[in-house]
Design an enzyme around this catalytic site. Structure first.
Site, PDB file in Angstrom:
ATOM      1  N   HIS A 101       0.969  -1.294  -0.058  1.00  0.00           N
ATOM      2  CA  HIS A 101       0.049  -0.011   0.030  1.00  0.00           C
ATOM      3  C   HIS A 101       0.754   1.241   0.008  1.00  0.00           C
ATOM      4  O   HIS A 101       0.386   2.422  -0.142  1.00  0.00           O
ATOM      5  CB  HIS A 101      -0.963  -0.095   1.127  1.00  0.00           C
ATOM      6  CG  HIS A 101      -1.873  -1.101   1.170  1.00  0.00           C
ATOM      7  ND1 HIS A 101      -2.863  -1.335   0.102  1.00  0.00           N
ATOM      8  CD2 HIS A 101      -2.310  -2.032   2.084  1.00  0.00           C
ATOM      9  CE1 HIS A 101      -3.640  -2.386   0.249  1.00  0.00           C
ATOM     10  NE2 HIS A 101      -3.230  -2.598   1.385  1.00  0.00           N
ATOM     11  N   ASP A 160      -2.985 -10.693  -2.632  1.00  0.00           N
ATOM     12  CA  ASP A 160      -3.352 -10.029  -1.393  1.00  0.00           C
ATOM     13  C   ASP A 160      -4.795  -9.755  -1.537  1.00  0.00           C
ATOM     14  O   ASP A 160      -5.078  -9.094  -2.569  1.00  0.00           O
ATOM     15  CB  ASP A 160      -2.539  -8.945  -0.884  1.00  0.00           C
ATOM     16  CG  ASP A 160      -2.920  -8.394   0.387  1.00  0.00           C
ATOM     17  OD1 ASP A 160      -2.355  -8.893   1.402  1.00  0.00           O
ATOM     18  OD2 ASP A 160      -4.166  -7.506   0.720  1.00  0.00           O
ATOM     19  N   HIS A 201      -6.399  -7.121  -0.676  1.00  0.00           N
ATOM     20  CA  HIS A 201      -6.501  -5.693  -0.775  1.00  0.00           C
ATOM     21  C   HIS A 201      -5.762  -5.398  -2.212  1.00  0.00           C
ATOM     22  O   HIS A 201      -4.564  -6.024  -2.654  1.00  0.00           O
ATOM     23  CB  HIS A 201      -5.999  -5.146   0.244  1.00  0.00           C
ATOM     24  CG  HIS A 201      -6.544  -5.359   1.519  1.00  0.00           C
ATOM     25  ND1 HIS A 201      -6.110  -6.125   2.683  1.00  0.00           N
ATOM     26  CD2 HIS A 201      -7.771  -4.973   2.055  1.00  0.00           C
ATOM     27  CE1 HIS A 201      -7.071  -6.353   3.478  1.00  0.00           C
ATOM     28  NE2 HIS A 201      -8.005  -5.647   3.209  1.00  0.00           N
TER      29      HIS A 201
HETATM   30 ZN   LIG Z   1      -4.396  -7.075   2.551  1.00  0.00          ZN
END
Ligand SMILES: [Zn+2]
Length: 324
Positions: free
Chosen positions: A119, A160, A162
């Protein structure tokens, strides 16, 4: 398989409860030990600040370094403590070191690192995300830069749950970085829609409650043709296991089946798998299944994806000009 691990990754730790905590790596270790895979350990190398500067702005690196002087939250969900700096620098160096070794030796190079990275964008928060999502420096981005020293094209697969918004942002517009991202649509960080592409970023945004068969269908139809076309020597994986059913932060319903399948599909490549998310059962069962799929192979018989996912995949193939 080689495992890259050091207790330094346990030193990045919260005060009070936080889902991203040192216990995660203890879960992984126990699970791999039980299955006889906790062996061939390699000591991770620490990155230099100049390595970080290949993917992050100097002001952001300095911000993190300063904030690591004391425990505290640098945004609503990302903490740092005194030892976070050395943990993060080692996580980043470890991902780079894995690539150096993966180029020489075809194997699964598993970087069991914390803090996670996908991220984190150039200047921190990326693509309008509300926060850094537990990440400090983008470890897999460091690996991407290292692969570019050896090959023209880089392929990174992020499974993942996300979206890897930081990775996407850092290499946005770089058509030599093919980033395929399977994630749950409509959850944190909000980016990664099907249509979101620069030509080399492939966002497989799947509906809530997607199953093993949904993921396997998407992989067969979208990931496989791209793998065949690029035929990379080294494949990078942003390996999060939080799409496992009941892992805690999402609604996906994956089991060992998908992770074994994914590991098996990557057997013919040298693989650098860098740990991202996964908070409980995903680490305990999904991660070992991925390792086992890579080491032993895994056969799939029949796949029954949902009609929703069949439509998503059709749309995605149109967007990316893949044969129907
Ligand atoms: Zn994640």
């Amino acid at each position: 398989m080689k495992i890259y691990y050091d207790d330094v990754f346990l030193k990045h730790r919260p005060v009070g409860y936080h889902p991203e905590n040192p216990e995660r790596l203890k879960i992984v270790r126990r699970a791999l030990e039980e299955r006889g895979y906790w062996k061939n350990l390699v000591k991770p190398k620490v990155a230099e600040v100049e390595d970080l500067l290949k993917v992050h702005d100097g002001s952001y690196v300095e911000f993190v370094r300063e904030r690591c002087e004391h425990f505290g939250y640098i945004d609503s969900d990302t903490y740092v403590c005194k030892d976070s700096w050395i943990s993060a620098l080692t996580a980043f160096g470890c991902a780079i070191q894995c690539v150096e070794n993966a180029v020489r030796e075809r194997d699964l190079h598993l970087a069991l690192v914390r803090p996670p990275g996908h991220h984190a964008g150039k200047r921190g928060v990326a693509f309008n995300a509300p926060s850094l999502g537990f990440c400090l420096f983008n470890n897999v981005a460091g690996a991407i830069v290292k692969v570019k020293e050896f090959f023209d094209k880089v392929l990174v697969i992020d499974f993942d749950v996300h979206h890897g918004n930081g990775t996407q942002e850092i290499f946005w517009g770089d058509l030599d970085v093919v980033h395929i991202d399977l994630h749950e649509h409509g959850i944190y960080p909000g980016s990664g829609a099907l249509e979101e592409t620069d030509g080399a970023k492939v966002n497989i945004a799947l509906p809530h409650y997607s199953s093993d068969d949904d993921y396997i269908h998407a992989w067969n139809e979208v990931v496989d043709p791209i793998l065949d076309e690029i035929d990379p020597k080294v494949v990078l994986v942003s390996a999060g296991f939080d799409a496992f059913s009941n892992d805690g932060l999402a609604t996906m319903e994956l089991t060992e089946k998908f992770y074994s399948f994914a590991g098996s599909k990557l057997r013919k490549f040298s693989v650098v798998a860098v740990l991202e998310g996964g908070y409980s059962v995903g680490l305990e069962r999904g991660l070992p299944a991925f390792v086992e799929g890579y080491v032993k192979g895994y056969e799939i018989e029949e796949v029954n994806p949902s009609s929703k996912v069949i439509e998503v995949v059709k749309k995605l193939k149109r967007i990316h000009g893949l044969p129907p």
